[in-house]
Design an enzyme around this catalytic site. Sequence first.
Site, short mmCIF file in Angstrom:
data_model
loop_
_atom_site.label_atom_id
_atom_site.label_comp_id
_atom_site.label_asym_id
_atom_site.label_seq_id
_atom_site.Cartn_x
_atom_site.Cartn_y
_atom_site.Cartn_z
N PRO A 224 -18.08 -1.82 4.73
CG PRO A 224 -18.03 0.31 3.75
CD PRO A 224 -18.77 -0.99 3.73
CG ASP A 400 -22.40 -0.51 6.04
OD1 ASP A 400 -21.53 0.08 5.37
OD2 ASP A 400 -23.20 -1.33 5.55
CG HIS A 401 -17.51 5.01 6.58
ND1 HIS A 401 -18.33 6.11 6.68
CD2 HIS A 401 -16.24 5.47 6.74
CE1 HIS A 401 -17.60 7.19 6.91
NE2 HIS A 401 -16.32 6.83 6.95
NE ARG A 402 -22.39 -0.98 2.54
CZ ARG A 402 -23.14 -2.04 2.25
NH1 ARG A 402 -23.23 -2.47 1.00
NH2 ARG A 402 -23.80 -2.67 3.21
#
EC number: 2.3.1.12
Length: 430
Positions: A224, A400-402
């Site tokens: 994401p 990467d928002h994870r």
Amino acid sequence: MAFEFRLPDIGEGIHEGEIVKWFVKAGDTIEEDDVLAEVQNDKSVVEIPSPVSGTVEEVMVEEGTVAVVGDVIVKIDAPDAEDMQFKGHDDDSSSKEEPAKEEAPAEQAPVATQTEEVDENRTVKAMPSVRKYAREKGVNIKAVSGSGKNGRITKEDVDAYLNGGAPTASNESAASATNEEVAETPAAPAAVSLEGDFPETTEKIPAMRRAIAKAMVNSKHTAPHVTLMDEIDVQALWDHRKKFKEIAAEQGTKLTFLPYVVKALVSALKKYPALNTSFNEEAGEIVHKHYWNIGIAADTDRGLLVPVVKHADRKSIFQISDEINELAVKARDGKLTADEMKGATCTISNIGSAGGQWFTPVINHPEVAILGIGRIAQKPIVKDGEIVAAPVLALSLSFDHRQIDGATGQNAMNHIKRLLNNPELLLMEG
């Protein structure tokens, strides 16, 4: 019976490749080590040489078709050729070779005692017969320097290694470079008859474009993306580069702004190590990388390539500048090796070289961040209570928002801005 040449294992853990171009056709007479075809994998284009001399009977795989390691790709009439066992293909011939190991133990040469470290990741160019010969002699072929065409290793090179000597470079290198240039010249497009109000043409997706598309889709589907956009006054950086540009030129270095950005990014990765990781959701692991290798996205006629500056934290601005320029030339000439395009922990994409400003760069998965830099433009800014014109650099950071929270991403961006705004601080911290 024709000799069936199977697609060999070309390394890098790749088990298939697309036949980009054939250099031979049915009826052609070839010699051992002549290049048969170019094969594209996910990382690079690799030349596939012939292990035998003879006449080409039939090309089994068309250009643009994907072949799996072990597939027969061409048949060659080579009466004197022995059955060869290729890495990646097992057949009954392997059982026939076993007793041969006991025939002449006296011929086994002792393993060479050179003390140099061997790069096990090195890509080796050698015929299957030469690889077998090296194994019989107890030699790690990755420790041998090649003197053949395009750096290919020959039996003589193995013998020279055993004798403790170094092979003499072949005079064919200059000729091969010329041949490569000719081979890489794109063919003229076929004449197309365009009719109607909305004429269209079609073409096969080139191998490089297919690899790029696969990587882009995988990244966007997996990670994401969040992109932060900002800008920074780089007047001090502009002056610093101008001051040292002539000094760099005196020692043959073309100094650009990009090496400064590399050093600033490395500093940010150290301060915010979450950006220097990989997120393995399937394994339930976060991989922390204790090295700082920076990929530099390069636009070429073949498509997007990402050569890597290894251990950027250990190198000076001048050293990074030289390496970036060398890698850029190799990228444009299509001569980057797979090793030169792997191992990055974070990547820089420079859209500013094409006149762009802010954008949303796609993460080079499995990395978790990518820094985009735009053009430097003169803009009005407020300095000491007055409006003045200053060179301003556009920055875009995708992550990467994870793995990376918004505040962490912005803090990293702020750190990069702070260093680029003050190059003296960059030299102190970088």
